[in-house]
Design a protein around this motif. Structure first.
Motif, PDB file in Angstrom:
ATOM      1  N   THR A   1       4.107   7.611   7.410  1.00 49.35           N
ATOM      2  CA  THR A   1       4.923   7.220   7.551  1.00 49.35           C
ATOM      3  C   THR A   1       5.876   7.014   5.751  1.00 49.35           C
ATOM      4  O   THR A   1       6.792   6.950   6.570  1.00 49.35           O
ATOM      5  CB  THR A   1       4.422   5.738   7.778  1.00 49.35           C
ATOM      6  N   VAL A   2       5.325   6.949   4.471  1.00 49.27           N
ATOM      7  CA  VAL A   2       6.050   7.022   4.096  1.00 49.27           C
ATOM      8  C   VAL A   2       6.914   9.061   4.164  1.00 49.27           C
ATOM      9  O   VAL A   2       7.737   9.177   3.367  1.00 49.27           O
ATOM     10  CB  VAL A   2       5.796   7.368   2.298  1.00 49.27           C
ATOM     11  N   VAL A   3       6.766   9.957   4.327  1.00 46.64           N
ATOM     12  CA  VAL A   3       6.437  11.022   5.137  1.00 46.64           C
ATOM     13  C   VAL A   3       8.233  10.616   5.976  1.00 46.64           C
ATOM     14  O   VAL A   3       8.800  11.177   5.667  1.00 46.64           O
ATOM     15  CB  VAL A   3       6.093  11.985   5.006  1.00 46.64           C
ATOM     16  N   ASP A   4       7.960  10.192   7.180  1.00 48.38           N
ATOM     17  CA  ASP A   4       8.851  10.052   8.308  1.00 48.38           C
ATOM     18  C   ASP A   4       9.952   9.394   7.714  1.00 48.38           C
ATOM     19  O   ASP A   4      10.646   9.539   7.952  1.00 48.38           O
ATOM     20  CB  ASP A   4       8.340   9.211   9.283  1.00 48.38           C
ATOM     21  N   LYS A   5       9.526   8.298   5.937  1.00 48.12           N
ATOM     22  CA  LYS A   5      10.963   7.914   6.203  1.00 48.12           C
ATOM     23  C   LYS A   5      11.629   8.730   5.388  1.00 48.12           C
ATOM     24  O   LYS A   5      12.822   7.903   3.959  1.00 48.12           O
ATOM     25  CB  LYS A   5      10.121   6.892   5.196  1.00 48.12           C
ATOM     26  N   GLY A   6      11.185   9.739   4.035  1.00 48.62           N
ATOM     27  CA  GLY A   6      11.861  11.303   3.542  1.00 48.62           C
ATOM     28  C   GLY A   6      11.704  10.326   2.150  1.00 48.62           C
ATOM     29  O   GLY A   6      12.771  11.065   1.172  1.00 48.62           O
TER      30      GLY A   6
ATOM     31  N   TYR B   1      -3.997   8.404   6.063  1.00 49.93           N
ATOM     32  CA  TYR B   1      -3.381   8.792   6.424  1.00 49.93           C
ATOM     33  C   TYR B   1      -2.223   8.730   7.332  1.00 49.93           C
ATOM     34  O   TYR B   1      -0.803   9.178   7.445  1.00 49.93           O
ATOM     35  CB  TYR B   1      -4.014  10.506   6.981  1.00 49.93           C
ATOM     36  N   PRO B   2      -1.892   7.354   8.184  1.00 52.42           N
ATOM     37  CA  PRO B   2      -1.470   7.131   8.436  1.00 52.42           C
ATOM     38  C   PRO B   2       0.314   6.753   8.019  1.00 52.42           C
ATOM     39  O   PRO B   2       1.103   7.183   8.001  1.00 52.42           O
ATOM     40  CB  PRO B   2      -1.874   6.192   9.879  1.00 52.42           C
ATOM     41  N   ASN B   3      -0.200   6.185   6.139  1.00 54.07           N
ATOM     42  CA  ASN B   3       0.870   5.652   5.479  1.00 54.07           C
ATOM     43  C   ASN B   3       1.306   6.360   4.344  1.00 54.07           C
ATOM     44  O   ASN B   3       2.307   6.762   4.915  1.00 54.07           O
ATOM     45  CB  ASN B   3      -0.152   4.785   5.050  1.00 54.07           C
ATOM     46  N   LEU B   4      -0.024   7.646   4.670  1.00 57.16           N
ATOM     47  CA  LEU B   4       1.620   9.146   4.019  1.00 57.16           C
ATOM     48  C   LEU B   4       1.760   9.322   4.884  1.00 57.16           C
ATOM     49  O   LEU B   4       3.370   9.476   4.807  1.00 57.16           O
ATOM     50  CB  LEU B   4       0.435   9.933   4.058  1.00 57.16           C
TER      51      LEU B   4
ATOM     52  N   PHE C   1       0.551  -1.366   0.215  1.00 57.85           N
ATOM     53  CA  PHE C   1       0.056  -0.206   0.337  1.00 57.85           C
ATOM     54  C   PHE C   1       0.646   1.204   0.123  1.00 57.85           C
ATOM     55  O   PHE C   1       0.643   2.330  -0.822  1.00 57.85           O
ATOM     56  CB  PHE C   1      -0.866  -0.142   1.640  1.00 57.85           C
ATOM     57  N   GLN C   2       1.886   1.118   1.138  1.00 55.00           N
ATOM     58  CA  GLN C   2       2.765   2.558   0.763  1.00 55.00           C
ATOM     59  C   GLN C   2       3.139   2.977  -0.561  1.00 55.00           C
ATOM     60  O   GLN C   2       3.736   3.465  -1.219  1.00 55.00           O
ATOM     61  CB  GLN C   2       3.754   2.362   1.810  1.00 55.00           C
ATOM     62  N   ARG C   3       3.776   1.525  -1.232  1.00 54.78           N
ATOM     63  CA  ARG C   3       4.712   1.900  -2.825  1.00 54.78           C
ATOM     64  C   ARG C   3       3.859   2.006  -3.019  1.00 54.78           C
ATOM     65  O   ARG C   3       3.409   3.247  -4.588  1.00 54.78           O
ATOM     66  CB  ARG C   3       4.525   0.673  -2.305  1.00 54.78           C
ATOM     67  N   ASP C   4       2.299   2.330  -3.031  1.00 55.39           N
ATOM     68  CA  ASP C   4       0.895   2.011  -3.973  1.00 55.39           C
ATOM     69  C   ASP C   4       1.097   3.418  -3.711  1.00 55.39           C
ATOM     70  O   ASP C   4       0.778   4.357  -5.099  1.00 55.39           O
ATOM     71  CB  ASP C   4       0.192   1.458  -4.256  1.00 55.39           C
ATOM     72  N   LEU C   5       1.316   4.323  -3.176  1.00 56.05           N
ATOM     73  CA  LEU C   5       0.955   6.162  -2.537  1.00 56.05           C
ATOM     74  C   LEU C   5       2.549   5.997  -2.655  1.00 56.05           C
ATOM     75  O   LEU C   5       1.733   7.249  -4.043  1.00 56.05           O
ATOM     76  CB  LEU C   5       0.725   6.100  -0.749  1.00 56.05           C
TER      77      LEU C   5
ATOM     78  N   GLU D   1     -13.766   1.261  -0.937  1.00 57.27           N
ATOM     79  CA  GLU D   1     -13.049   2.367  -0.199  1.00 57.27           C
ATOM     80  C   GLU D   1     -11.990   1.979   0.494  1.00 57.27           C
ATOM     81  O   GLU D   1     -11.789   0.970   0.891  1.00 57.27           O
ATOM     82  CB  GLU D   1     -14.773   2.662   0.679  1.00 57.27           C
ATOM     83  N   ILE D   2     -11.164   3.424   0.477  1.00 55.48           N
ATOM     84  CA  ILE D   2     -10.138   3.524   1.410  1.00 55.48           C
ATOM     85  C   ILE D   2     -10.090   4.267   2.508  1.00 55.48           C
ATOM     86  O   ILE D   2     -10.346   5.805   2.227  1.00 55.48           O
ATOM     87  CB  ILE D   2      -8.593   3.991   0.628  1.00 55.48           C
ATOM     88  N   HIS D   3      -9.999   3.936   3.569  1.00 57.84           N
ATOM     89  CA  HIS D   3     -10.317   5.018   4.906  1.00 57.84           C
ATOM     90  C   HIS D   3      -8.790   5.570   5.178  1.00 57.84           C
ATOM     91  O   HIS D   3      -8.296   5.172   4.712  1.00 57.84           O
ATOM     92  CB  HIS D   3     -10.676   4.064   5.981  1.00 57.84           C
TER      93      HIS D   3
END
Length: 95
Positions: A49-54, A44-47, A7-11, A37-39
């Motif tokens: 995460t990818v922000v926190d990982k740079g 937002y927690p996954n977004l 899911f994070q890669r798809d983001l 549906e994506i809740h």
């Protein structure tokens, strides 16, 4: 990239395909792909995460709306992932 969920890669792929998409635009794109549906509690927690990982940078369009862009590292990681995938599927897909 190896420590991201699918899911994070798809983001990352969705963010890369758009010009500074906001959360709702990302959500709609993923809902089209996943056909469900994506809740917000998943998105937002996954977004974050990818922000926190740079890999992604979060900006503020206005008080209520954030937008997202890939960082240089995020682009490099996507490119490396595509190269890795291609070594396994290029031959298969060219048949």
């Amino acid at each position: 990239m190896y420590d991201l969920t699918a899911f994070q890669r798809d983001l990352l792929y969705v963010i890369a395909s758009k010009d500074e998409p906001h959360g709702l635009a990302i959500k709609e794109e993923l809902e089209d792909y996943y056909e469900k549906e994506i809740h917000h509690g998943r998105l937002y927690p996954n977004l974050d995460t990818v922000v926190d990982k740079g890999l992604v940078e979060k900006g503020q369009a206005d008080r209520r709306t954030n937008y997202y862009t890939l960082t240089a590292r995020g682009r490099r990681e996507l490119e490396a992932r595509r190269e890795w995938e291609n070594q396994y599927v290029d031959e298969l897909l060219s048949e």
